[in-house]
Design a protein around this motif. Structure first.
Motif, PDB file in Angstrom:
ATOM      1  N   LEU A  48     169.056 107.239  38.944  1.00  0.00           N
ATOM      2  CA  LEU A  48     167.715 106.669  38.470  1.00  0.00           C
ATOM      3  C   LEU A  48     166.805 105.848  39.538  1.00  0.00           C
ATOM      4  O   LEU A  48     165.623 105.791  39.607  1.00  0.00           O
ATOM      5  N   ALA A  49     167.521 105.281  40.664  1.00  0.00           N
ATOM      6  CA  ALA A  49     167.022 104.670  41.971  1.00  0.00           C
ATOM      7  C   ALA A  49     166.263 105.809  42.415  1.00  0.00           C
ATOM      8  O   ALA A  49     165.018 105.673  42.923  1.00  0.00           O
ATOM      9  N   GLU A  50     166.739 107.112  42.701  1.00  0.00           N
ATOM     10  CA  GLU A  50     166.102 108.197  43.482  1.00  0.00           C
ATOM     11  C   GLU A  50     164.852 108.515  42.722  1.00  0.00           C
ATOM     12  O   GLU A  50     164.110 108.949  43.247  1.00  0.00           O
ATOM     13  N   VAL A  51     165.267 108.785  41.324  1.00  0.00           N
ATOM     14  CA  VAL A  51     163.873 109.084  40.354  1.00  0.00           C
ATOM     15  C   VAL A  51     162.707 108.161  40.882  1.00  0.00           C
ATOM     16  O   VAL A  51     161.636 108.564  40.929  1.00  0.00           O
ATOM     17  N   ALA A  52     163.084 106.970  40.432  1.00  0.00           N
ATOM     18  CA  ALA A  52     162.048 106.001  40.672  1.00  0.00           C
ATOM     19  C   ALA A  52     161.332 105.829  42.026  1.00  0.00           C
ATOM     20  O   ALA A  52     160.195 105.579  42.158  1.00  0.00           O
ATOM     21  N   ALA A  53     162.035 106.079  43.021  1.00  0.00           N
ATOM     22  CA  ALA A  53     161.501 106.078  44.528  1.00  0.00           C
ATOM     23  C   ALA A  53     160.969 107.644  44.690  1.00  0.00           C
ATOM     24  O   ALA A  53     160.132 107.839  45.812  1.00  0.00           O
ATOM     25  N   SER A  54     160.973 108.429  43.726  1.00  0.00           N
ATOM     26  CA  SER A  54     160.040 109.788  43.966  1.00  0.00           C
ATOM     27  C   SER A  54     159.083 110.181  42.977  1.00  0.00           C
ATOM     28  O   SER A  54     159.050 109.564  42.040  1.00  0.00           O
ATOM     29  N   THR A  55     157.971 110.930  43.097  1.00  0.00           N
ATOM     30  CA  THR A  55     156.803 111.391  42.213  1.00  0.00           C
ATOM     31  C   THR A  55     157.375 112.790  41.535  1.00  0.00           C
ATOM     32  O   THR A  55     156.695 113.198  40.592  1.00  0.00           O
ATOM     33  N   ASN A  56     158.488 113.158  42.191  1.00  0.00           N
ATOM     34  CA  ASN A  56     158.660 114.506  41.444  1.00  0.00           C
ATOM     35  C   ASN A  56     159.428 114.445  40.211  1.00  0.00           C
ATOM     36  O   ASN A  56     159.816 113.462  39.907  1.00  0.00           O
ATOM     37  N   PHE A  57     159.598 115.477  39.647  1.00  0.00           N
ATOM     38  CA  PHE A  57     160.219 115.789  38.356  1.00  0.00           C
ATOM     39  C   PHE A  57     161.754 116.316  38.648  1.00  0.00           C
ATOM     40  O   PHE A  57     161.669 116.975  39.513  1.00  0.00           O
ATOM     41  N   HIS A  58     162.612 115.626  38.094  1.00  0.00           N
ATOM     42  CA  HIS A  58     163.997 115.935  38.373  1.00  0.00           C
ATOM     43  C   HIS A  58     164.837 116.463  37.325  1.00  0.00           C
ATOM     44  O   HIS A  58     164.867 116.221  36.091  1.00  0.00           O
ATOM     45  N   ILE A  59     165.490 117.446  37.645  1.00  0.00           N
ATOM     46  CA  ILE A  59     166.277 118.089  36.721  1.00  0.00           C
ATOM     47  C   ILE A  59     167.984 117.922  37.303  1.00  0.00           C
ATOM     48  O   ILE A  59     168.397 118.098  38.404  1.00  0.00           O
ATOM     49  N   VAL A  60     168.761 117.525  36.303  1.00  0.00           N
ATOM     50  CA  VAL A  60     170.112 116.762  36.771  1.00  0.00           C
ATOM     51  C   VAL A  60     171.004 117.855  35.917  1.00  0.00           C
ATOM     52  O   VAL A  60     171.095 117.838  34.690  1.00  0.00           O
ATOM     53  N   ASP A  61     171.862 118.284  36.720  1.00  0.00           N
ATOM     54  CA  ASP A  61     173.277 119.081  36.380  1.00  0.00           C
ATOM     55  C   ASP A  61     174.135 118.011  35.722  1.00  0.00           C
ATOM     56  O   ASP A  61     174.615 117.210  36.299  1.00  0.00           O
ATOM     57  N   HIS A  62     174.459 118.556  34.493  1.00  0.00           N
ATOM     58  CA  HIS A  62     175.484 117.825  33.564  1.00  0.00           C
ATOM     59  C   HIS A  62     175.280 116.366  33.480  1.00  0.00           C
ATOM     60  O   HIS A  62     176.075 115.361  33.677  1.00  0.00           O
ATOM     61  N   GLY A  63     173.823 116.015  33.226  1.00  0.00           N
ATOM     62  CA  GLY A  63     173.328 114.744  33.367  1.00  0.00           C
ATOM     63  C   GLY A  63     173.254 113.901  32.118  1.00  0.00           C
ATOM     64  O   GLY A  63     173.460 114.602  30.692  1.00  0.00           O
ATOM     65  N   ALA A  64     173.035 112.779  32.062  1.00  0.00           N
ATOM     66  CA  ALA A  64     172.801 111.907  30.791  1.00  0.00           C
ATOM     67  C   ALA A  64     171.964 110.821  30.934  1.00  0.00           C
ATOM     68  O   ALA A  64     171.993 109.830  30.201  1.00  0.00           O
ATOM     69  N   ALA A  65     171.070 111.027  32.077  1.00  0.00           N
ATOM     70  CA  ALA A  65     170.220 110.037  32.208  1.00  0.00           C
ATOM     71  C   ALA A  65     168.802 110.221  31.662  1.00  0.00           C
ATOM     72  O   ALA A  65     168.458 111.206  31.183  1.00  0.00           O
ATOM     73  N   ARG A  66     168.290 109.065  31.156  1.00  0.00           N
ATOM     74  CA  ARG A  66     167.103 108.862  30.245  1.00  0.00           C
ATOM     75  C   ARG A  66     165.919 108.326  31.410  1.00  0.00           C
ATOM     76  O   ARG A  66     166.056 107.162  31.661  1.00  0.00           O
TER      77      ARG A  66
END
Length: 313
Positions: A48-66
Motif C-alpha cells: 500500500l505504501a508503494e501504491v500511495a507513492a505512485s500514480t500507476n494502477f496496480h495489479i496484485v498477484d494473489h492479493g487482498a489489498a483494498r
C-alpha cells in the motif's frame, strides 16, 4: 498513456519464463497499446505504501489489498478464469457480496457455457490438482467429503469448521449412507492421516479414498467441503454443495457455520433444486476474466475503467 504496475512473485522477476500466460498476454498487450508497464515484487507489508507513492494502477498477484488504484488477481478455481477484484481472490473476492438472480440469466447461454466447462473438466476427469486416472468403485448416494490442508493460510483464515469438526458432525448424524473422504493431495501432516485412520476404524460408514474427484462426485448425493474448488466441480455435475467456510460461491450452496447446523444444512442442500448452470455462467462468464479470450486486454481495461481510474487515451 496510462501506467500499470504488476506485483508478482519473486520467481517471475528472477525468470520471466515463470510468468503465467495470463500475465504475458496482459503485459505485452498493454505495452503494445502504448501503456507503461512495470513489474514489482509482491510484498504484502509494503504494497500500500508503494501504491500511495505512485500514480500507476496496480495489479496484485494473489492479493487482498483494498485501494482505489488496486485490483487483486489470481486463478478463480479453474482455468482459464481469473479473479480481477477490488477486495481479493476466491474466498476473499467481492463476488461474495454480489446478488445472484438466476431468473436474469439467459438459460441457453448458461447451458452452453457450463457444457464447455464440463467437457474440459468433468468429461476429461481433470481438476486443479493432478487426479488418479484409475477408476475406483465408490458407493452410490454417498456423502462426499473433500478435505483441505489446514496449513494453508487462506483455509485457516476462512474456515467455520475445521476438518475434525466437519467429520465429527457428519458422524453424529443417524444416516446410514457411506461417508467418502478424500484427503487433500497437499496435506502431508501425519496427524491428519492418523485422525482419519482412527475414525475410519470406529465408523463403518467412513472410507478414506484417493479416487478421481469426478468419479466420487458422479456417485455423490452431496458434496461437503470447507471452501475448496471441488465445490465448483460438484456444481458442474449437478451435485448439491455444503460449505463449511467463507466463499464467494456460496450463492448456490448451503453454508454451515457450526457443527449443530450440519444436519439441517445437509438436508436442505439435498432437497434444493439448485440452478447450477446459471450460477456457473454468472460466476465465471460474468464476473471473472477469461484468459483464453482474444478480448482479454479490452476486458481488463474495462475492469480498470470500472474502478473510476481515468485511462489515458
Amino acid at each position: 498513456m496510462s501506467g500499470f504496475t504488476f506485483h508478482l512473485p519473486g520467481s517471475v522477476l528472477r525468470d520471466r519464463a515463470e510468468m503465467k500466460p495470463y500475465y504475458v498476454k496482459l503485459t505485452e498487450g498493454l505495452a503494445a497499446r502504448g501503456h507503461t508497464v512495470g513489474l514489482a515484487l509482491h510484498n504484502r507489508e509494503t504494497l500500500l505504501a508503494e501504491v500511495a507513492a505512485s500514480t500507476n494502477f496496480h495489479i496484485v498477484d494473489h492479493g487482498a489489498a483494498r485501494h482505489p488504484r488496486v485490483l487483486n488477481t489470481g486463478i478463480a478455481y479453474v482455468y482459464p478464469f481469473w479473479n480481477l477484484d477490488p477486495w481479493g481472490i476466491r474466498a476473499l473476492s467481492s463476488i461474495a457480496e454480489k446478488p445472484f438472480d438466476p431468473s436474469s440469466i439467459d438459460k441457453e447461454q448458461a447451458i452452453a457455457f457450463t457444457n464447455r466447462l464440463r467437457k474440459r473438466w468433468v468429461i476429461a476427469r481433470k481438476s486443479r490438482y493432478e487426479q488418479p486416472m484409475q477408476r475406483v468403485e465408490v458407493p452410490a448416494d454417498c456423502i462426499a467429503v473433500f478435505l483441505q490442508s489446514e496449513g494453508h493460510r487462506d483455509v485457516m483464515e476462512t474456515c467455520h469448521l475445521d476438518l475434525r469438526q466437519l467429520l465429527k458432525s457428519l458422524m453424529a448424524r443417524a444416516d446410514p449412507r457411506a461417508i467418502i473422504v478424500k484427503p487433500h493431495p497437499r496435506d502431508h501432516d501425519p496427524t491428519t492421516r492418523r485422525f482419519l485412520n482412527r475414525i475410519a476404524g470406529r465408523d463403518a460408514r467412513i472410507r478414506i479414498v484417493d479416487a478421481n474427484i469426478h468419479d466420487i462426485l458422479a456417485k455423490a448425493a452431496v458434496c461437503v467441503t470447507i471452501n475448496s474448488a471441488v465445490g465448483i466441480e460438484a456444481m458442474m455435475q449437478g451435485v448439491p454443495v455444503v460449505l463449511c467456510g467463507k466463499t464467494d460461491f456460496h450463492h448456490c450452496a448451503v453454508t454451515v457455520k457450526t457443527p449443530a447446523e450440519m444436519e439441517a444444512g445437509l438436508n436442505r442442500a439435498i432437497a434444493t433444486p439448485w440452478p447450477h448452470d446459471a450460477f456457473l455462467y454468472w460466476y465465471f462468464g460474468m464476473n471473472c476474466m477469461n484468459a483464453g479470450k482474444e478480448t482479454l486486454v479490452d476486458d481488463f481495461l474495462d475492469r480498470v475503467a470500472g474502478t473510476g481510474f481515468a485511462l489515458s487515451p
